[in-house]
Each structure stands twice: as structure tokens, then as C-alpha cells.
Design an enzyme around this catalytic site. Structure first.
Site, PDB file in Angstrom:
ATOM      1  N   TYR A 288      34.075  40.355  36.054  1.00  0.00           N
ATOM      2  CA  TYR A 288      32.773  40.157  35.417  1.00  0.00           C
ATOM      3  C   TYR A 288      32.043  38.940  35.989  1.00  0.00           C
ATOM      4  O   TYR A 288      31.056  38.491  35.428  1.00  0.00           O
ATOM      5  CB  TYR A 288      32.924  39.983  33.903  1.00  0.00           C
ATOM      6  CG  TYR A 288      33.270  41.254  33.148  1.00  0.00           C
ATOM      7  CD1 TYR A 288      33.504  42.459  33.802  1.00  0.00           C
ATOM      8  CD2 TYR A 288      33.354  41.250  31.756  1.00  0.00           C
ATOM      9  CE1 TYR A 288      33.830  43.603  33.101  1.00  0.00           C
ATOM     10  CE2 TYR A 288      33.672  42.395  31.049  1.00  0.00           C
ATOM     11  CZ  TYR A 288      33.914  43.567  31.730  1.00  0.00           C
ATOM     12  OH  TYR A 288      34.222  44.703  31.026  1.00  0.00           O
TER      13      TYR A 288
ATOM     14  N   LYS B  63      48.091  42.394  36.170  1.00  0.00           N
ATOM     15  CA  LYS B  63      48.426  43.546  37.010  1.00  0.00           C
ATOM     16  C   LYS B  63      48.774  43.004  38.394  1.00  0.00           C
ATOM     17  O   LYS B  63      48.197  43.396  39.420  1.00  0.00           O
ATOM     18  CB  LYS B  63      47.226  44.517  37.042  1.00  0.00           C
ATOM     19  CG  LYS B  63      47.541  45.908  37.512  1.00  0.00           C
ATOM     20  CD  LYS B  63      48.490  46.677  36.616  1.00  0.00           C
ATOM     21  CE  LYS B  63      48.900  47.968  37.307  1.00  0.00           C
ATOM     22  NZ  LYS B  63      50.066  48.602  36.678  1.00  0.00           N
TER      23      LYS B  63
ATOM     24  N   ASP C 134      48.999  47.590  31.558  1.00  0.00           N
ATOM     25  CA  ASP C 134      49.196  48.979  31.118  1.00  0.00           C
ATOM     26  C   ASP C 134      50.349  49.073  30.115  1.00  0.00           C
ATOM     27  O   ASP C 134      50.268  49.816  29.133  1.00  0.00           O
ATOM     28  CB  ASP C 134      49.377  49.950  32.306  1.00  0.00           C
ATOM     29  CG  ASP C 134      50.205  49.367  33.443  1.00  0.00           C
ATOM     30  OD1 ASP C 134      50.575  48.183  33.372  1.00  0.00           O
ATOM     31  OD2 ASP C 134      50.490  50.109  34.401  1.00  0.00           O
TER      32      ASP C 134
ATOM     33  N   ASP D 243      38.153  42.268  27.648  1.00  0.00           N
ATOM     34  CA  ASP D 243      37.085  43.056  27.035  1.00  0.00           C
ATOM     35  C   ASP D 243      37.662  44.354  26.474  1.00  0.00           C
ATOM     36  O   ASP D 243      37.418  44.737  25.324  1.00  0.00           O
ATOM     37  CB  ASP D 243      36.015  43.343  28.104  1.00  0.00           C
ATOM     38  CG  ASP D 243      34.731  43.883  27.521  1.00  0.00           C
ATOM     39  OD1 ASP D 243      34.574  43.840  26.282  1.00  0.00           O
ATOM     40  OD2 ASP D 243      33.875  44.350  28.291  1.00  0.00           O
TER      41      ASP D 243
END
Ligand code: NAI
Length: 338
Positions: A122, A169, A202, A226
Site C-alpha cells: 500500500y 509470507k 495463509d 487490511d
């Protein structure tokens, strides 16, 4: 005390006005200094986030903010992203907990999502390489990564929480999340009395769907935060449109300024009808009062919201009631009085 009020657009004016009424009913004297953002500001000043609005927050240091619409894929850049970057509100904090009277498949949810607010995907660094090919930069810097993880540990320490989970990740985004993870591990070493966990994002989603009571404080980069904030809101809200969005408060903290706002957006589908749930913004105002040294009033407001939910009179439609913004606000004010 003077506090900036940004009503925003859509349901923003309805829910922020409800929050102002509740703050007044809690006997906190606030001079609200109105500042424009969102569609009304774009119409009036040709700019959805006028520089004057940022200046006002810099002057008064604290703001309560309603949601602002961002057009998808065109027009201006997200006001929220610009506001957070412009004021260096680097930490978004969203406490999510099981609420009385709200039936969900989950019990004992009590977690806090801490999201890095200024970098990641972002950061707004996007460009077209050639027609049909675009690139977005996922910016991670050591100072910002260390700062947000330290913020999460300090929050955990102050609130007596037991664990911080760093979500990443790093197996795929080896450089960017690799750096973030390295920073997280280093900061965690300074807090041996708080359990530290690192988990792929995940896996976090799967575990949240199975048993969210496992989580305590979670910290992560911007985009992950978010998504996880909305997912977490859905865990404590009723089934149906909006889920828990009308219930979950939020805050954006920097080193010098803070802006308090709900997780939800401007809800154009129900705007202007007087049916929006004001609880998320009212609880954000309670967090704001704690920040300005009126934690006593903030705690009374939070308790009044819990009583109103438990009693279940005048609830808005998203909570299965047949009331509206006004009836629910009045119930909360009534419980404040006793
Ligand atoms: P949204 O949160 O506005 O609405 C999603 C669903 O939840 C809708 O069905 C809506 O009616 C319901 N809902 C949301 N808040 C509610 C409340 N307080 N009471 C009852 N129902 C409620 O999300 P959406 O539709 O994705 O976004 C609409 C606009 O808001 C977009 O332009 C988006 O960019 C903006 N937005 C702004 C935010 C902010 O200013 N902090 C945060 C999120 C979205």
C-alpha cells in the site's frame, strides 16, 4: 479539549454524530474542530484530503474520523492511505473480541490486529511499465519493520497480553518478508517474557477460521493487516451484510498524532437511511478517550456498549434488530447513566 472531527461521507456523518453524542453523555467536554475529507471535500475544495485537514490534525494532534469513499481503480488515491502516510500514523490497532448477545460460531475471541500502516504493497508505488504491464512495489524498510513489531510488543506488555504472532509470507517473498521476519525476531529477543510466534499468513487465515481464540496480538504488513482486520471482524459479528464491521473499532497511532476510526467503510448501500450501526465508531471514540487521558470515560462507554448489546433493545438491522442509529445510540446513552 479540542479534537478534530472528520465526518467523512456515506454513513460517516451519521455514525460520527452518534459518537459525539455518546462522548458528551459520558461528561467529557470536547470542542470538536470539524475538518473535511472524502466526497464533500472533493466537491468543495476539488481535493478529497485538503492540506488544511492534515494541518488541523497536526495542530490538535488527535482526530475522530468517519469513513471516506475511495473510487475503485480510478480517480484519487485512497484518502486513508494518504492520511496515514502524511501523518506517519504507522500503527493501525484493531481489537476484536467476542461481544455479548451476538451469536457466532466462535467463542472467546479476544485478539488485537496490529498492522503496519505506511509501507508494504500500500506504499502507493505503482507504475505502468508498458501498456498491459503494471508493477506495484512492496516496500519494506528495516526502521519501519522494527518500529511496528516493537509497537506490538509494547502494546502486549502494557495490556498484559501473553503472545505476539508475526504473520508473513517469507517463503515466497523472500527478500521483503525475509527482512521483516528478521527484524521481528530481533525485536522479539528484547521481550523474553512475551511468547513470540511466526506464522505464514495463509496458515493464520486457516487457524482463524478453525479456532480464533488461539490468537492474542498479531502483527503484520499493510495489505495482510487490511485483510485480516476484516476477517477478524467477521468472527465476532452476526451473519448477514456487514457482519461485524459495524462493531469493531480502530485506531491509527504515530509518534505525535493519532486518528481513531472504525474498520468499516462508507457503506453507500445504507448511507442516508439512518440505519447504520454506530457502535464501531463509538468504541473508536472510547479508544480515543483512553489516548487523551480519559480512559475512565472510555471504559464507561465501552461498558455501556456491552450492556446495550446484552439487553438487545433498539439494535440496528445488521445486529438482527428493528432499530436504527438513533435508537441504538439512545440505548448506549441510557446505560451510561446507570
Ligand atoms: P463497507 O464497510 O462500507 O461496507 C461493507 C458492507 O458492510 C455493506 O453491506 C455495508 O452496508 C455494511 N456495513 C458497513 N458498515 C456498517 C455499519 N456501521 N452498520 C451497518 N452495516 C455496515 O465496505 P465497502 O462497501 O467495501 O466500501 C465502501 C467504501 O468505503 C469504498 O469506497 C471504500 O474504499 C471505503 N472504505 C473506507 C474506509 C475508511 O475510510 N476507513 C475503510 C474501508 C472502506
Amino acid at each position: 479539549m479540542q479534537i478534530v472531527l472528520i465526518e467523512g461521507d456515506g454513513i460517516g456523518p451519521e455514525v460520527t454524530q452518534a459518537a459525539c453524542r455518546v462522548v458528551a453523555a459520558a461528561n467529557v467536554k470536547v470542542d470538536w474542530v470539524k475538518a473535511a475529507a472524502g466526497i464533500p471535500a472533493a466537491e468543495q475544495f476539488g481535493e478529497p484530503l485538503p492540506e488544511e485537514t492534515l494541518e488541523m490534525i497536526r495542530r490538535y494532534r488527535v482526530a475522530l474520523k468517519g469513513p471516506c469513499t475511495t473510487p475503485v481503480g480510478k480517480g484519487y488515491r485512497s484518502i486513508n492511505v494518504r492520511l496515514r502516510q502524511g501523518l506517519e500514523l504507522f500503527a493501525s490497532v484493531r481489537p476484536v473480541n467476542t461481544l455479548p448477545g451476538i451469536k457466532t460460531p466462535y467463542e472467546k475471541v479476544d485478539l488485537i490486529v496490529v498492522r503496519e500502516n505506511t509501507e508494504g504493497l500500500y506504499a502507493g508505488l505503482e507504475h505502468e511499465v508498458v501498456p498491459g504491464v503494471v508493477e506495484s512495489v512492496r516496500l519494506i524498510t528495516r526502521p519501519a519493520a522494527e518500529r511496528i513489531v516493537r509497537f506490538a510488543f509494547e502494546l502486549a506488555r502494557h495490556r498484559g497480553r501473553r503472545m505476539v504472532t508475526f504473520c508473513h509470507k517469507a517463503d515466497v517473498m523472500r527478500l521483503s518478508d525475509g527482512l521483516f521476519l528478521e527484524c521481528a525476531r530481533q525485536v522479539a529477543d528484547d521481550y523474553p517474557f512475551i511468547r513470540f510466534e511466526e506464522k505464514p499468513i495463509d496458515n493464520v487465515c486457516l487457524e482463524m477460521a478453525l479456532d480464533p481464540s488461539e490468537f492474542d496480538v498479531l502483527v503484520m504488513e499493510n495489505l495482510f493487516g487490511d485483510v485480516i482486520s476484516d476477517l477478524a471482524a467477521g468472527l465476532v459479528g452476526p451473519a448477514g451484510p456487514g457482519g461485524g464491521l459495524g462493531l469493531v473499532p480502530g485506531a491509527n497511532y504515530g509518534t505525535r498524532f493519532a486518528v481513531f476510526e472504525a474498520v468499516h467503510g462508507s457503506a453507500p448501500d445504507i448511507a442516508g437511511k439512518g440505519v447504520a450501526n454506530p457502535i464501531a465508531v463509538i468504541r473508536s471514540a472510547a479508544m480515543m478517550l483512553e489516548y487523551v487521558g480519559r480512559g475512565d470515560a472510555g471504559a464507561r462507554i465501552e461498558a455501556a456498549v456491552m450492556k446495550a448489546l446484552k439487553v438487545g433493545i433498539g439494535l440496528t438491522r445488521d445486529l438482527g434488530g428493528d432499530g436504527n442509529t438513533n435508537t441504538l445510540t439512545e440505548q448506549i446513552i441510557k446505560h451510561l447513566a446507570v
